[in-house]
Design a protein around this motif. Structure first.
Motif, PDB file in Angstrom:
ATOM      1  N   TYR A  99       0.833  -1.206   0.000  1.00 27.24           N
ATOM      2  CA  TYR A  99       0.000   0.000   0.000  1.00 27.24           C
ATOM      3  C   TYR A  99       0.864   1.250   0.000  1.00 27.24           C
ATOM      4  CZ  TYR A  99       1.016  -0.153   4.993  1.00 27.24           C
ATOM      5  OH  TYR A  99       1.675  -0.220   6.191  1.00 27.24           O
ATOM      6  N   CYS A 100       0.282   2.335  -0.495  1.00 31.81           N
ATOM      7  CA  CYS A 100       0.949   3.636  -0.509  1.00 31.81           C
ATOM      8  C   CYS A 100       0.271   4.524   0.521  1.00 31.81           C
ATOM      9  CB  CYS A 100       0.819   4.267  -1.899  1.00 31.81           C
ATOM     10  SG  CYS A 100       1.141   6.055  -1.865  1.00 31.81           S
ATOM     11  N   PRO A 101       1.042   5.055   1.497  1.00 29.93           N
ATOM     12  CA  PRO A 101       0.438   5.889   2.548  1.00 29.93           C
ATOM     13  C   PRO A 101       0.428   7.387   2.205  1.00 29.93           C
ATOM     14  CG  PRO A 101       2.702   5.400   3.130  1.00 29.93           C
ATOM     15  CD  PRO A 101       2.460   4.777   1.768  1.00 29.93           C
ATOM     16  N   HIS A 102       0.929   7.735   0.994  1.00 25.63           N
ATOM     17  CA  HIS A 102       1.142   9.155   0.668  1.00 25.63           C
ATOM     18  C   HIS A 102      -0.091   9.827   0.075  1.00 25.63           C
ATOM     19  CE1 HIS A 102       5.067   6.940   0.112  1.00 25.63           C
ATOM     20  NE2 HIS A 102       5.284   7.696   1.166  1.00 25.63           N
ATOM     21  N   ARG A 103       0.003  11.185  -0.032  1.00 24.27           N
ATOM     22  CA  ARG A 103      -1.052  11.980  -0.677  1.00 24.27           C
ATOM     23  C   ARG A 103      -0.664  12.209  -2.137  1.00 24.27           C
ATOM     24  NH1 ARG A 103      -0.284  16.985   3.210  1.00 24.27           N
ATOM     25  NH2 ARG A 103       1.812  16.336   2.599  1.00 24.27           N
ATOM     26  N   SER A 115       3.767  13.361  -4.669  1.00 21.14           N
ATOM     27  CA  SER A 115       4.433  12.894  -5.901  1.00 21.14           C
ATOM     28  C   SER A 115       5.365  11.703  -5.660  1.00 21.14           C
ATOM     29  CB  SER A 115       5.254  14.037  -6.537  1.00 21.14           C
ATOM     30  OG  SER A 115       4.403  15.108  -6.834  1.00 21.14           O
ATOM     31  N   CYS A 116       4.869  10.706  -4.955  1.00 22.06           N
ATOM     32  CA  CYS A 116       5.673   9.516  -4.672  1.00 22.06           C
ATOM     33  C   CYS A 116       5.600   8.569  -5.879  1.00 22.06           C
ATOM     34  CB  CYS A 116       5.127   8.809  -3.429  1.00 22.06           C
ATOM     35  SG  CYS A 116       3.486   8.138  -3.697  1.00 22.06           S
ATOM     36  N   PRO A 117       6.493   7.584  -5.956  1.00 25.64           N
ATOM     37  CA  PRO A 117       6.424   6.642  -7.087  1.00 25.64           C
ATOM     38  C   PRO A 117       5.471   5.478  -6.838  1.00 25.64           C
ATOM     39  CG  PRO A 117       8.366   6.216  -5.787  1.00 25.64           C
ATOM     40  CD  PRO A 117       7.652   7.359  -5.106  1.00 25.64           C
ATOM     41  N   CYS A 118       4.786   5.475  -5.672  1.00 17.93           N
ATOM     42  CA  CYS A 118       4.000   4.275  -5.339  1.00 17.93           C
ATOM     43  C   CYS A 118       2.495   4.484  -5.368  1.00 17.93           C
ATOM     44  CB  CYS A 118       4.447   3.692  -4.001  1.00 17.93           C
ATOM     45  SG  CYS A 118       4.543   4.826  -2.617  1.00 17.93           S
ATOM     46  N   ARG A 119       2.026   5.732  -5.408  1.00 14.60           N
ATOM     47  CA  ARG A 119       0.575   5.930  -5.417  1.00 14.60           C
ATOM     48  C   ARG A 119       0.015   5.645  -6.812  1.00 14.60           C
ATOM     49  NH1 ARG A 119      -3.795   8.407  -2.836  1.00 14.60           N
ATOM     50  NH2 ARG A 119      -5.224   9.367  -4.309  1.00 14.60           N
ATOM     51  N   LYS A 120      -0.968   4.721  -6.887  1.00 13.04           N
ATOM     52  CA  LYS A 120      -1.603   4.456  -8.172  1.00 13.04           C
ATOM     53  C   LYS A 120      -2.146   5.754  -8.729  1.00 13.04           C
ATOM     54  CE  LYS A 120      -4.358   1.454  -6.180  1.00 13.04           C
ATOM     55  NZ  LYS A 120      -5.455   0.476  -5.911  1.00 13.04           N
TER      56      LYS A 120
HETATM   57 ZN   LIG Z   1       3.309   6.502  -2.204  1.00 14.17          ZN
END
Ligand SMILES: [Zn+2]
Ligand SMILES: [Zn+2]
Length: 247
Positions: A90-94, A98-103
């Motif tokens: 899972y991705c915990p970011h908003r 601009s993270c590389p893991c958020r769908k």
């Molecule tokens: Zn992320």
């Protein structure tokens, strides 16, 4: 190592009922047929991997520990029905992080592929949002939209229409089984185990083999799902009407 085919699964609204931002892991409830769908993924020898955006963490709505707790609860509910997940990412970011893991970024898929030995180009993703479809298309796989969760509200594909639209996860995995069936005749051959897993896609009830062994009957829905080239075709649109013999 032989690379495996992955079935990436969105979590909320795809496996369990969508409740907005999860605040109580105890309230997690499986969507009907979801455990059967994941058992079928397991039975086919495909990897079942959850890939989920959980921005509620970075937004401060709930702690990371609650995501973990919800995941454990989900695994428990699935285990009670004989289904297991090969991985949960899972991705915990908003979005603004601009993270590389958020769908729709495919970062989590790439990580799962490296850790679990998955060939992304021959893989699938099932989800209730346009982002899920875009995520798998970015790595060359196929995307299936489910009409549970937010699925019915998705209409802007931004150039990425889904490869199939399914009523729910069970129907999505039946469609995947038809794509994979020809390559996996042994796993798809009618066996006691497979009959135990398969359920009517319409009512989720039990099915029985026809006398000739050429179809699977749901008596409640009065439908026969044909078996073509030894592969059960468990799609409502392909079903034939069933009439009970009177004697
Ligand atoms: Zn992320
Ligand atoms: Zn039925």
């Amino acid at each position: 190592m032989d690379l495996r085919v992955g079935v990436f699964l969105d979590r909320d609204g795809t496996i369990n009922q969508e409740v907005g931002y999860m605040s109580n892991p105890e309230a997690i409830e499986l969507i009907p047929g979801a455990a059967r769908a994941i058992r079928l993924i397991n039975c086919l020898g495909l990897r079942a991997v959850v890939v989920s955006n959980q921005s509620g963490v970075a937004r401060g709505y709930f702690p990371l520990s609650m995501v973990e707790e919800a995941n454990r609860r989900l695994e428990l509910l699935l285990a009670q029905k004989g289904a297991h997940l090969d991985g949960i990412y899972y991705c915990p970011h908003r979005p603004e992080d601009s993270c590389p893991c958020r769908k729709p970024e495919p970062g989590l898929l790439k990580r799962a592929a490296a850790e679990l030995g998955i060939d992304l180009r021959s893989s699938y993703m099932v989800g209730d949002r346009a982002e899920d479809i875009e995520t798998i298309h970015r790595v060359g796989g196929k995307g299936i939209l489910v009409l549970t969760g937010y699925g019915k509200q998705q209409n802007d594909w931004l150039g990425n229409p889904p490869d199939f639209v399914a009523r729910d996860l069970l129907e999505a995995v039946y469609w995947i089984s038809l794509q994979e069936g020809a390559k996996r005749r042994q796993e798809m051959a009618i066996s006691k185990e497979l009959l135990d897993i398969l359920a009517c896609p319409k009512c989720k009830g039990d099915i029985v083999l026809t006398e000739k062994g050429d179809g699977l009957i749901c008596k409640a829905c009065k439908l026969i799902y044909p078996i073509k080239d030894d592969i059960p075709v468990m799609l409502i649109e392909e079903a034939l009407p069933y009439e009970e013999k009177k004697d």
